[in-house]
Scaffold this motif. Structure first.
Motif, PDB file in Angstrom:
ATOM      1  N   CYS A 187      45.682  29.560   6.621  1.00 51.67           N
ATOM      2  CA  CYS A 187      46.122  29.296   8.082  1.00 51.67           C
ATOM      3  C   CYS A 187      45.788  30.602   8.902  1.00 51.67           C
ATOM      4  O   CYS A 187      46.624  30.857   9.933  1.00 51.67           O
ATOM      5  N   SER A 188      44.686  31.081   8.742  1.00 51.10           N
ATOM      6  CA  SER A 188      44.380  32.348   9.738  1.00 51.10           C
ATOM      7  C   SER A 188      43.697  31.661  10.926  1.00 51.10           C
ATOM      8  O   SER A 188      42.671  30.621  11.055  1.00 51.10           O
ATOM      9  N   ASP A 189      43.719  32.899  11.934  1.00 48.12           N
ATOM     10  CA  ASP A 189      43.219  32.587  13.201  1.00 48.12           C
ATOM     11  C   ASP A 189      43.514  31.071  13.771  1.00 48.12           C
ATOM     12  O   ASP A 189      42.680  30.575  14.385  1.00 48.12           O
ATOM     13  N   LEU A 248      49.128  31.308  15.377  1.00 47.74           N
ATOM     14  CA  LEU A 248      50.532  31.007  14.981  1.00 47.74           C
ATOM     15  C   LEU A 248      51.415  31.951  15.363  1.00 47.74           C
ATOM     16  O   LEU A 248      51.041  33.292  15.332  1.00 47.74           O
ATOM     17  N   ASN A 292      46.764  36.062  13.293  1.00 45.83           N
ATOM     18  CA  ASN A 292      47.720  35.271  14.106  1.00 45.83           C
ATOM     19  C   ASN A 292      48.486  36.291  14.843  1.00 45.83           C
ATOM     20  O   ASN A 292      48.185  37.338  15.099  1.00 45.83           O
ATOM     21  N   TYR A 293      49.468  35.559  15.636  1.00 43.15           N
ATOM     22  CA  TYR A 293      50.420  36.387  16.421  1.00 43.15           C
ATOM     23  C   TYR A 293      51.831  36.519  15.913  1.00 43.15           C
ATOM     24  O   TYR A 293      52.621  36.447  16.672  1.00 43.15           O
ATOM     25  N   ASN A 347      48.190  40.842  12.413  1.00 41.37           N
ATOM     26  CA  ASN A 347      49.085  40.116  13.260  1.00 41.37           C
ATOM     27  C   ASN A 347      49.919  41.118  13.943  1.00 41.37           C
ATOM     28  O   ASN A 347      49.430  42.220  14.387  1.00 41.37           O
TER      29      ASN A 347
END
Length: 333
Positions: free
Chosen positions: A40-42, A45, A64-65, A88
């Motif tokens: 679930c990279s980049d 999220l 992500n964020y 992150n």
């Protein structure tokens, strides 16, 4: 990711044991899921996805964020082997967030905004990389119960010597530790005695003193490049008899450190970019009939003010091959 997959010879891949497949396999929206790997990279999220399959072995959430790991974000992931949270904005981890991860061995937390090592790390943990955060202090007992640890990467955190509390590393039988690009002014003396590699490059260390290395008798690689070391006290290297590599490049040394000829297993010495002006004939090799178990295969002395044509050829009599010597005139820039 390559680091995580290429060190099976030390502690196994972690994917050999099959777990019971989920009756209702799920994959979070936008992620890619295959063979118990959830990527679930980049994806922009802001939170850990809620619908991650309990069979997941590798969860990749980098780039992500995410700002926080909440108490139930990882609930049910009892089969998780590796968690990647690199790049992150994480500043807070709930004290109970990692309790469900009873099989996790690898945690990648680099490039975030943590100010402390997360609490209650899984006892199964083998590798922790928490490079480039805002950690200033490591409290006493931080790693208690982590009996399986092999690697800790703490580089690029603003850690001073005073930030390493007494007993901070108690209970660890660690092989590899890196505290580079920090704010250390001396070699810490309360690190795990089992260390094989210690990397303290890019700090503000000014000397190697007798007593600095007393408990690190297992060391075979010591990295002290890019510091401010002016002096290596006599007999200070006596306590690391098994050392294979010594990195002292880009310091302020005026001479080759004493004690190198007595180090029977030393093979690589980096001394380039210092202020060394003379090299004695017995600087590296035992005098007379002294024995060295392994010959040198790398000695670097370039970018020093030494007149290389004045160095006696017999100075390198215990070097494996002449190509192993990097010796040149000091170049003005």
């Amino acid at each position: 990711m390559a680091m995580m997959m290429n060190d099976e010879e030390y502690y196994g891949s972690g994917f050999e044991e099959e777990s019971k497949p989920s009756e209702h396999p799920t994959c979070p929206f936008g992620c890619q899921c295959h063979l118990k790997i959830v990527q679930c990279s980049d994806l922009g999220l802001h939170w850990v996805p809620y619908d991650i399959s309990p069979d997941t072995r590798l969860l990749d959430l980098q780039g992500n964020y995410i700002t926080e790991i909440r108490e139930n974000d990882l609930k049910g992931l009892t089969n998780l082997y590796a968690l990647v949270l690199v790049n992150n904005h994480i500043s807070r981890v709930h004290p109970r967030a990692f309790l469900p991860l009873v099989r996790m061995q690898k945690l990648y937390f680099s490039h975030n905004q943590l100010t402390a090592i997360p609490k209650n790390l899984p006892p199964s943990l083998v590798e922790l990389r928490i490079h480039d955060n805002q950690i200033k202090k490591i409290a006493s007992g931080t790693f208690l119960g982590l009996d399986n640890m092999n690697v800790i990467e703490l580089g690029r955190n603003p850690i001073k010597n005073s930030g390493l509390a007494p007993g901070a590393f108690d209970g660890l039988r660690l092989n590899f530790l890196r505290i580079s690009e920090a704010k250390l002014t001396g070699i810490p003396t309360d690190l795990p005695y089992t260390l094989r590699e210690l990397h303290l490059d890019h700090n503000q260390i000014q000397a190697i003193e007798v007593g600095n290395l007393v408990q690190y008798v297992e060391l075979y690689r010591l990295g002290l490049g890019y510091n401010r070391i002016r002096h290596v006290e006599q007999h200070s290297l006596h306590y690391v008899p098994n050392l294979r590599e010594l990195h002292l490049e880009n310091n302020l040394l005026n001479s080759v450190p004493t004690g190198l000829p007595e180090m029977k297993y030393l093979q690589v010495v980096y001394l380039h970019s210092n202020n060394i002006s003379t090299v004695d004939v017995d600087a590296f090799c035992p005098h007379g009939f002294g024995m060295k178990r392994t010959f040198y295969n790398g000695i670097s002395l370039f970018d020093n003010p030494v007149k290389y044509w004045e160095v006696q050829p017999t100075t390198f009599r215990c070097v494996n091959d002449r190509m192993a010597i990097q010796l040149g005139n000091n170049q003005k820039k």
